[in-house]
Design an enzyme around this catalytic site. Structure first.
Site, PDB file in Angstrom:
ATOM      1  N   GLY A 218       0.816  -1.206   0.000  1.00  0.00           N
ATOM      2  CA  GLY A 218       0.000   0.000   0.000  1.00  0.00           C
ATOM      3  C   GLY A 218       0.852   1.259   0.000  1.00  0.00           C
ATOM      4  O   GLY A 218       1.925   1.302  -0.607  1.00  0.00           O
ATOM      5  N   SER A 219       0.382   2.272   0.712  1.00  0.00           N
ATOM      6  CA  SER A 219       1.025   3.591   0.622  1.00  0.00           C
ATOM      7  C   SER A 219       2.363   3.690   1.330  1.00  0.00           C
ATOM      8  O   SER A 219       3.036   4.725   1.205  1.00  0.00           O
ATOM      9  CB  SER A 219       0.072   4.665   1.153  1.00  0.00           C
TER      10      SER A 219
END
Length: 482
Positions: A218-219
């Site tokens: 993810g981020s």
């Protein structure tokens, strides 16, 4: 008479030399072939019942061999198994060896080159040789703390390292299990226990989750994007960028948007620092397409992606794919699509930034000593990668304060410890409400002592986002202020 004595002496010396050569051939040159021979059950039974060396944490055994009253002289016994099963692995007559029991078998079994003299002494004296003792870099208090922040019934990993040395201070995961269940001398019991363990969702007795599991990051992958952006010279932390609520991926009808309900949806433009703090997807996707896949991949590989190595546990290669079109690159830039990372990998990214851009090789072994405490191995800090420059690392440290100051990691803000961190949420599919929830960072930000990474896999967003930040704060405050 003197000639006869001399002749006898020559014969004795010659016979002794032949014996030494024969022993050397058997003990060194042919040792591996003989031990690994499929028909050599005697070797298997002899090793399984031998005085195998202990695995130690802070001088105390977490795995050791104790005298046994059954068909074998010794029984392998594990302590604090839920904390350490992923590291020690198991040593089983039925299922073989995994984890450190496998990777360090030559030391633990006493068959390493450094223990050759001990084997010669054993051969002539008839005494039972003991294997070497392995001291880990693990801090027992940190290991217990790391384990405690993972609720039961979740798939999770926590890694704590020293950014300057690379020492792994804690590496824990759930679900865990009791390694003694597989070390039993009874094959029937071991088989029944293995079947029961393999029925537990998310549990594999053969794998250490922090080094083997590869969830989408993810981020947290935006740490890589941001380094690439800053290194290009085309972006600065105070530079204002467009923040479209959604973009259509090139040559597709697929939209890529910012996370629903976040502040990014209310912004038309913002500085890179603000975009980083709020983890807006669209500006990073646009920047990645502007920079191109080669620059993003090179930066990822500078931080260890696409490379497997041993610590001595084998660390699976975290993945950033090749031959991406712009649509795939945009999705990959936010840590989705085919991008995968181990918990240790994302810890290494944070640790490299904390260490002025220099990535140290993670170390799980401190020392290895013979049974007489002779030093066989003394593991020293080793530079693994020059990931980025000190100047970029300093800029990244300042940016990583942003998520705690009103950004996505606001729950991790501490009154006592200056923390730098980046959160990440990886959606698992359009029809799936579950996510991988990540946080990785270090503290104190201006003089890093530890890098911490937490990932909860297959968890609902609200629970995961709260657990990651609050537990990072708990670990940082406990470790840095102890």
């Amino acid at each position: 008479m003197n000639q006869a004595i001399r002749n006898s002496w020559v014969v004795i010396v010659a016979m002794f030399m032949v014996l030494v050569v024969a022993i050397s051939v058997i003990q060194v040159i042919a040792a591996d072939a003989l031990k690994n021979n499929d028909f050599n059950s005697r070797q298997l039974y002899q090793e399984f019942g031998s005085a195998r060396g202990p695995i130690l944490v802070d001088g105390n055994p977490i795995a050791e061999s104790v005298e046994s009253n059954d068909d074998f002289n010794y029984q392998r016994v594990y302590h604090d198994t839920e904390l350490y099963s992923g590291l020690t692995g198991f040593y089983s007559l039925t299922y073989g060896a995994t984890g450190l029991e496998d990777k360090l078998n030559r030391y633990l079994a006493g068959s390493s080159d450094g223990q050759f003299v001990d084997r010669i002494i054993e051969l002539f004296s008839g005494t039972q040789m003991e294997g070497a003792q392995v001291e880990l870099t693990i801090d027992p208090d940190m290991q217990e703390l790391a384990y405690s922040v993972m609720p039961e019934g979740v798939e999770a990993s926590v890694v704590i390292t020293d950014p300057e040395s690379g020492d792994i201070l804690a590496m824990a995961s759930k679900p865990s299990y009791d390694t003694n269940l597989l070390a039993t001398h009874s094959g029937a019991e071991a088989s029944a226990n293995m079947a029961e363990l393999q029925s537990v969702p998310g549990l594999s007795p053969y794998l250490n989750r922090p080094t083997a599991s590869l969830p989408a990051p993810g981020s947290t992958f935006k740490l890589i994007d941001t380094v690439a952006m800053l290194e290009s010279g085309e972006y600065q932390p105070d530079q204002v960028l467009d923040v479209p609520d959604s973009i259509t991926l090139p040559n597709t009808t697929t939209p890529l948007g910012n996370f629903g309900g976040g502040l990014c949806g209310r912004l038309d433009e913002a500085t890179l620092a603000e975009i980083f703090a709020q983890s807006c997807n669209t500006p990073f996707a646009l920047a990645a397409m502007e920079l191109g896949q080669d620059r993003i991949r090179t930066t990822a590989e500078n931080f260890g992606f696409n490379e497997s190595f041993d610590i001595p546990l084998t660390v699976a290669a975290s993945q950033f794919p090749e031959d991406l079109d712009d649509a795939a690159l945009a999705q990959s830039s936010i840590g989705q699509r085919d991008v995968k990372a181990t918990a240790l990998q994302m810890n290494m990214v944070a640790a490299a930034i904390a260490n002025d851009g220099t990535m140290m090789k993670p170390q799980l072994i401190d020392t290895i000593r013979g049974s007489d405490l002779t030093l066989l191995e003394d593991v020293q800090p080793e530079v693994f990668k020059r990931s980025t420059t000190p100047e970029i690392a300093e800029q990244m440290t300042e940016l990583m304060r942003g998520p705690l100051d009103g950004g996505t990691a606001y729950r991790a803000q501490s009154e006592t410890v200056d923390i730098a961190a980046k959160t990440g949420t990886a959606q698992l599919g359009a029809d799936n409400d579950l996510v991988n929830s990540w946080i990785t960072g270090f503290a104190p930000a201006d003089d890093p002592q530890v890098a911490v990474t937490i990932v909860y896999q297959n968890i609902d967003f609200d629970t995961g986002s709260e657990l990651t930040s609050t537990n990072l704060k708990e670990i940082m405050e406990a470790v840095v202020t102890q």
